[in-house]
Design an enzyme around this catalytic site. Structure first.
Site, PDB file in Angstrom:
ATOM      1  N   CYS A   7       0.931  -1.545   0.385  1.00 17.76           N
ATOM      2  CA  CYS A   7      -0.258   0.189   0.023  1.00 17.76           C
ATOM      3  C   CYS A   7       0.855   1.130  -0.256  1.00 17.76           C
ATOM      4  CB  CYS A   7      -0.913  -0.427   1.154  1.00 17.76           C
ATOM      5  SG  CYS A   7      -1.918  -1.555   1.145  1.00 17.76           S
ATOM      6  N   HIS A  11      -2.683   7.889   6.513  1.00 17.09           N
ATOM      7  CA  HIS A  11      -2.987   6.386   6.037  1.00 17.09           C
ATOM      8  C   HIS A  11      -3.834   5.729   6.242  1.00 17.09           C
ATOM      9  CE1 HIS A  11      -2.144   2.568   3.863  1.00 17.09           C
ATOM     10  NE2 HIS A  11      -2.192   1.888   4.411  1.00 17.09           N
ATOM     11  N   HIS A  53     -10.185   2.366   1.021  1.00 21.73           N
ATOM     12  CA  HIS A  53      -8.508   1.998   0.582  1.00 21.73           C
ATOM     13  C   HIS A  53      -7.863   1.458  -0.693  1.00 21.73           C
ATOM     14  CE1 HIS A  53      -4.711   0.976   1.519  1.00 21.73           C
ATOM     15  NE2 HIS A  53      -4.630   0.138   2.501  1.00 21.73           N
TER      16      HIS A  53
END
Length: 400
Positions: free
Chosen positions: A168, A295, A329
């Site tokens: 990620c 994040h 996400h």
């Protein structure tokens, strides 16, 4: 930690994004201002009942140029959709005139590339144990390198083409690789960013890890329960020598703490290292950052770790929030998408409060925005953390 000398900033001379919020920067800006998220219930064929996803509208109707149809897969279709937004392809064309196509590189992040094509090919076999269909084109679809190769071919570029796949952090890490190409003199401009698309492997894999929220993800909420997976493309053109006041990457920091395959270091040691390195590279003190785009995935462990890491570096007074409640996400594209979000925050003086929560986790110490705020935003830090202990922080702002 060793001190890192400041390096020259990199100009962002073109920028675009496509996500569940819509196609292009205007759609993204409108959704953030209006607090209209893009998450919706997963489709039955996704196989994750109760989960929500951030699906890009209209992607099923997209198509590639006929001469490049062999690259067709969901991931490359999303890349093509992004190239058509915000004058991005035209800006790269202008850069080709300035520098020549051999002097422009492509560095793009992704986590699963076109794996949905492999899923479809596997389902289309004639029977158990049968080979994949002969029409299946792995190298131009599923292969990680298919994405940068498609974009380079589509834009008529001749420079290096690299794929970054660091979970990620992939989209954010492309900035570091692009900076190396630019500062070494190998390239005069680099198309960087990330593209990642929904597939059953990702959705069912995160579900098997018990990380998917039932209902829309609500990062940083006291009763948060997990992630909503999204898809997105974020692309930006980086060049040396920004003009004063031009939007720029001021610093980038990375680390790899290797704490656990899928869980963050509980005290955020790698996250702290990445943020401090980004500040050092930008030549900035913590007090010179005005907002942090977290994040902030919505899992209990990740959000708690990030709160500890942020307050370790910045104290408790710096506004921060996660925008994954809007987009989901988007995995390998998330760091690139959030470069676009950071740019909007800088341009509009916007701090987008976390979506869909009434109060932050009471154990958090950071100044978490839960409603939109308007303030002077001169410099933004954008955080990305990934499986395997990969961490990356970027600092954006106007060049001096």
């Amino acid at each position: 930690m060793n001190q890192i000398s400041p390096i020259p900033p990199l100009a962002i001379t073109a920028l675009t994004a496509v996500s569940a919020l819509g196609a292009g920067l205007d759609a993204t800006r409108h959704a953030l201002r209006a607090r209209q998220g893009g998450l919706a219930p997963a489709a039955p064929e996704d196989g994750v009942p109760g989960a929500w996803v951030g699906r890009v509208a209209g992607l099923e109707r997209a198509f590639l140029p006929q001469a490049l149809s062999h690259f067709t897969c969901r991931n490359n279709l999303l890349a093509e959709m992004a190239l058509a937004q915000d004058g991005f392809a035209e800006a790269v064309g202008d850069a080709c005139v300035r520098h020549g196509p051999a002097r422009i590189g492509v560095v793009l992040g992704t986590s699963t590339a076109g794996i949905a094509e492999t899923e479809a090919a596997y389902a289309a076999r004639s029977g158990p144990g049968a080979p994949l269909p002969g029409s299946f084109n792995y190298s131009d679809t599923h292969d990680l390198q298919a994405l940068p190769r498609y974009v380079r071919t589509r834009l008529g570029l001749k420079g290096p083409a690299l794929a970054v796949s660091t979970a990620c952090t992939s989209g954010a890490r492309t900035v570091i690789e692009a900076a190396a190409l630019l500062h070494s003199g190998i390239c005069d401009a680099v198309v960087a960013g990330g593209v990642d698309t929904l597939c059953r492997l990702t959705l069912r894999g995160f579900d098997a890890l018990a990380l998917l929220a039932r209902g829309p993800s609500r990062p940083c909420a006291a009763d948060r329960e997990g992630i909503s997976i999204g898809e997105a493309a974020g692309l930006f053109l980086l060049e040396r020598g920004p003009a004063p006041g031009q939007l720029a990457i001021l610093g980038a920091g990375a680390s790899a703490d290797g704490h656990h395959m899928s869980s963050p270091h509980p005290e955020g040691l790698g996250a702290v290292t990445a943020m401090r390195r980004a500040l050092q590279q930008a030549g900035l003190a913590p007090a010179e950052i005005d907002y942090i785009n977290l994040h902030g995935t919505g899992t209990r462990a990740n959000d708690a770790m990030e709160d500890r890491a942020v307050t370790e570096v910045f104290g408790t007074a710096l506004p921060c929030s996660s925008t994954k409640g809007w987009t989901g996400h988007t995995l390998g594209a998330s760091g690139a998408l959030e470069v676009a979000v950071a740019a909007i925050c800088l341009q509009d003086g916007l701090i987008p409060g976390c979506l869909g929560i009434d109060a932050p986790d009471p154990d958090f110490r950071a100044d978490l925005a839960i409603a939109n705020r308007h303030a002077s935003v001169r410099r933004v830090m954008s955080n990305s953390f990934g499986f395997g202990g990969s961490n990356c922080a970027l600092v954006l702002g106007p060049a001096a």
